[in-house]
Scaffold this motif. Structure first.
Motif, mmCIF file in Angstrom:
data_model
loop_
_atom_site.group_PDB
_atom_site.id
_atom_site.type_symbol
_atom_site.label_atom_id
_atom_site.label_comp_id
_atom_site.label_asym_id
_atom_site.label_seq_id
_atom_site.Cartn_x
_atom_site.Cartn_y
_atom_site.Cartn_z
ATOM 1 N N GLY A 1 -37.249 -36.884 -60.647
ATOM 2 C CA GLY A 1 -37.933 -38.039 -61.146
ATOM 3 C C GLY A 1 -39.603 -38.112 -60.673
ATOM 4 O O GLY A 1 -40.364 -38.402 -61.397
ATOM 5 N N GLU A 2 -39.736 -37.568 -59.506
ATOM 6 C CA GLU A 2 -41.169 -37.513 -58.883
ATOM 7 C C GLU A 2 -41.873 -36.415 -59.516
ATOM 8 O O GLU A 2 -42.899 -36.660 -59.731
ATOM 9 N N ARG A 3 -41.216 -35.304 -59.935
ATOM 10 C CA ARG A 3 -41.771 -34.446 -60.445
ATOM 11 C C ARG A 3 -42.253 -34.799 -61.839
ATOM 12 O O ARG A 3 -43.632 -34.466 -62.149
ATOM 13 N N TYR A 4 -41.469 -35.411 -62.472
ATOM 14 C CA TYR A 4 -42.105 -35.938 -63.870
ATOM 15 C C TYR A 4 -43.166 -36.800 -63.847
ATOM 16 O O TYR A 4 -44.038 -36.700 -64.469
ATOM 17 N N ARG A 5 -43.351 -37.718 -62.462
ATOM 18 C CA ARG A 5 -44.219 -38.947 -62.734
ATOM 19 C C ARG A 5 -45.381 -38.222 -62.238
ATOM 20 O O ARG A 5 -46.532 -38.905 -62.474
ATOM 21 N N ARG A 6 -45.373 -37.192 -61.550
ATOM 22 C CA ARG A 6 -46.663 -36.504 -61.073
ATOM 23 C C ARG A 6 -47.256 -35.589 -62.279
ATOM 24 O O ARG A 6 -48.264 -35.641 -62.481
ATOM 25 N N LEU A 7 -46.463 -35.200 -62.973
ATOM 26 C CA LEU A 7 -46.918 -34.415 -64.220
ATOM 27 C C LEU A 7 -47.400 -34.973 -65.387
ATOM 28 O O LEU A 7 -48.487 -34.644 -66.076
ATOM 29 N N VAL A 8 -46.556 -36.129 -65.447
ATOM 30 C CA VAL A 8 -47.069 -36.993 -66.834
ATOM 31 C C VAL A 8 -48.489 -37.752 -66.774
ATOM 32 O O VAL A 8 -48.918 -37.677 -67.710
ATOM 33 N N LYS A 9 -49.146 -37.543 -65.679
ATOM 34 C CA LYS A 9 -50.347 -38.499 -65.407
ATOM 35 C C LYS A 9 -51.594 -37.436 -65.896
ATOM 36 O O LYS A 9 -52.229 -37.909 -66.458
ATOM 37 N N HIS A 10 -51.165 -36.075 -65.846
ATOM 38 C CA HIS A 10 -52.213 -35.148 -66.401
ATOM 39 C C HIS A 10 -51.840 -34.234 -67.588
ATOM 40 O O HIS A 10 -52.674 -33.401 -67.980
ATOM 41 N N ARG A 11 -50.577 -34.088 -67.725
ATOM 42 C CA ARG A 11 -49.721 -33.140 -68.616
ATOM 43 C C ARG A 11 -49.478 -33.879 -69.826
ATOM 44 O O ARG A 11 -49.351 -33.392 -70.841
ATOM 45 N N GLY A 12 -49.190 -34.911 -69.912
ATOM 46 C CA GLY A 12 -48.424 -35.905 -70.985
ATOM 47 C C GLY A 12 -46.986 -35.993 -70.715
ATOM 48 O O GLY A 12 -46.373 -35.013 -70.142
ATOM 49 N N LYS A 13 -46.382 -36.667 -71.651
ATOM 50 C CA LYS A 13 -45.037 -37.129 -71.510
ATOM 51 C C LYS A 13 -43.981 -35.791 -72.105
ATOM 52 O O LYS A 13 -43.291 -35.404 -71.334
ATOM 53 N N LEU A 14 -44.583 -35.254 -72.832
ATOM 54 C CA LEU A 14 -43.639 -34.054 -73.491
ATOM 55 C C LEU A 14 -43.767 -33.016 -72.714
ATOM 56 O O LEU A 14 -42.871 -32.577 -72.420
ATOM 57 N N LYS A 15 -44.760 -32.502 -72.138
ATOM 58 C CA LYS A 15 -44.809 -31.353 -71.252
ATOM 59 C C LYS A 15 -44.218 -31.788 -69.918
ATOM 60 O O LYS A 15 -43.620 -30.663 -69.338
ATOM 61 N N ALA A 16 -44.306 -33.100 -69.655
ATOM 62 C CA ALA A 16 -43.516 -33.408 -68.221
ATOM 63 C C ALA A 16 -42.202 -33.278 -68.486
ATOM 64 O O ALA A 16 -41.453 -32.563 -67.501
ATOM 65 N N LEU A 17 -41.675 -33.566 -69.416
ATOM 66 C CA LEU A 17 -40.349 -33.544 -69.859
ATOM 67 C C LEU A 17 -39.699 -31.946 -70.050
ATOM 68 O O LEU A 17 -38.699 -31.604 -69.432
ATOM 69 N N VAL A 18 -40.553 -31.360 -70.287
ATOM 70 C CA VAL A 18 -40.324 -29.975 -70.662
ATOM 71 C C VAL A 18 -40.333 -29.176 -69.256
ATOM 72 O O VAL A 18 -39.386 -28.186 -68.808
ATOM 73 N N ALA A 19 -41.377 -29.463 -68.543
ATOM 74 C CA ALA A 19 -41.182 -29.202 -66.986
ATOM 75 C C ALA A 19 -39.926 -29.341 -66.238
ATOM 76 O O ALA A 19 -39.374 -28.705 -65.694
ATOM 77 N N VAL A 20 -39.543 -30.487 -66.504
ATOM 78 C CA VAL A 20 -38.208 -31.159 -65.812
ATOM 79 C C VAL A 20 -36.925 -30.564 -66.021
ATOM 80 O O VAL A 20 -36.329 -30.275 -65.432
ATOM 81 N N ALA A 21 -37.129 -30.389 -67.603
ATOM 82 C CA ALA A 21 -35.949 -29.523 -68.139
ATOM 83 C C ALA A 21 -35.832 -28.238 -67.584
ATOM 84 O O ALA A 21 -34.638 -27.460 -67.254
ATOM 85 N N ARG A 22 -37.167 -27.556 -67.402
ATOM 86 C CA ARG A 22 -36.916 -26.062 -66.938
ATOM 87 C C ARG A 22 -36.448 -26.130 -65.462
ATOM 88 O O ARG A 22 -35.990 -25.348 -65.147
ATOM 89 N N SER A 23 -36.900 -27.261 -64.777
ATOM 90 C CA SER A 23 -36.242 -26.990 -63.133
ATOM 91 C C SER A 23 -35.161 -27.490 -63.309
ATOM 92 O O SER A 23 -34.133 -26.739 -62.390
ATOM 93 N N ILE A 24 -34.322 -28.285 -64.076
ATOM 94 C CA ILE A 24 -32.807 -28.506 -64.107
ATOM 95 C C ILE A 24 -32.277 -27.190 -64.476
ATOM 96 O O ILE A 24 -31.261 -26.833 -63.916
ATOM 97 N N LEU A 25 -32.759 -26.331 -65.557
ATOM 98 C CA LEU A 25 -31.988 -25.072 -65.886
ATOM 99 C C LEU A 25 -32.244 -24.076 -64.665
ATOM 100 O O LEU A 25 -31.394 -23.225 -64.417
ATOM 101 N N VAL A 26 -33.277 -23.992 -64.011
ATOM 102 C CA VAL A 26 -33.403 -23.074 -62.787
ATOM 103 C C VAL A 26 -32.205 -23.714 -61.789
ATOM 104 O O VAL A 26 -31.514 -22.715 -61.227
ATOM 105 N N ILE A 27 -32.007 -25.008 -61.415
ATOM 106 C CA ILE A 27 -31.040 -25.470 -60.569
ATOM 107 C C ILE A 27 -29.701 -24.921 -61.292
ATOM 108 O O ILE A 27 -28.952 -24.388 -60.381
ATOM 109 N N ILE A 28 -29.497 -24.954 -62.415
ATOM 110 C CA ILE A 28 -27.960 -24.697 -63.055
ATOM 111 C C ILE A 28 -27.886 -23.399 -62.577
ATOM 112 O O ILE A 28 -26.806 -22.878 -62.355
ATOM 113 N N TRP A 29 -28.945 -22.429 -62.864
ATOM 114 C CA TRP A 29 -28.513 -20.811 -62.707
ATOM 115 C C TRP A 29 -28.173 -20.734 -61.272
ATOM 116 O O TRP A 29 -27.396 -19.950 -60.995
#
Length: 204
Positions: free
Chosen positions: A128-156
């Motif tokens: 959640g904090e990763r999203y809030r940090r990224l959304v400030k300068h990357r925008g909502k869509l890119k921040a969500l993609v970055a969080v989704a990528r982090s979740i997939l890395v955790i799953i691996w």
């Protein structure tokens, strides 16, 4: 209408039971932890993935249905992220460099990860904090993609080690660790520029 709702609810229950059975069987065949042995050896793969913020049991089932339990075809987390088309791309044309689209990938996997990222973004966790940090300068869509990528890395990592469990770093991870390391690097750089040689030693 109520009869139709009852019928659909019954079908959903039947399918859910069938999904749990198939995943438990695949877990056993893949050497993971099954629902039958969870009481003695630990939770099943679905339960371990469901511990990740935003996923839940249904989301874990959807993700496993798309990527499977065995990670032998993905030697590293980067391979899985690349296959899912969630890695950032750079498009260069002459001197101009810009970010490109991630690609289509598996729509069902990206949909499940996107929903998980949207839920995780609202939590008081590391994701959640990763999203809030990224959304400030990357925008909502890119921040969500970055969080989704982090979740997939955790799953691996969880699928690579059948006994690994998710551990949240906490919402204060960036301020307590990353910012501290950044200040330390800055101080070392300043001392080095002044002619000093800095040697780091662990605290007693």
């Amino acid at each position: 209408l109520l009869d139709q709702i009852d019928t659909l609810s019954g079908q959903i229950g039947t399918l859910t039971t069938r999904i749990d059975h198939l995943l438990a069987q695949a877990d056993a065949d893949g050497g993971g932890v099954t629902d039958e042995t969870a009481a003695t050896t630990g939770p099943s793969t679905v339960e371990r993935l469901a511990e990740i913020p935003g996923i839940g049991r249904a989301g874990a089932q959807s993700i496993l249905a798309e990527i499977g339990l065995a990670m032998t075809q993905f030697p590293t987390a980067a391979h899985l992220v690349s296959w899912a088309k969630l890695c950032p791309r750079t498009v260069q044309s002459g001197p101009v460099t810009r970010g490109g689209k991630t690609g289509k990938g598996n729509p069902y996997l990206k949909g499940a990860l996107g929903e998980a990222a949207a839920v995780a973004a609202k939590t008081d966790t590391f994701l959640g904090e990763r999203y809030r940090r990224l959304v400030k300068h990357r925008g909502k869509l890119k921040a969500l993609v970055a969080v989704a990528r982090s979740i997939l890395v955790i799953i691996w990592h969880l699928l690579t080690d059948p006994f690994a469990r998710f551990c949240d770093f906490g919402a204060d991870y960036h301020t307590s660790r990353i910012n501290t390391e950044r200040r330390m690097r800055n101080h070392i750089a300043q001392l080095t520029a002044m002619g000093y040689h800095v040697t780091l030693e662990p605290a007693a």
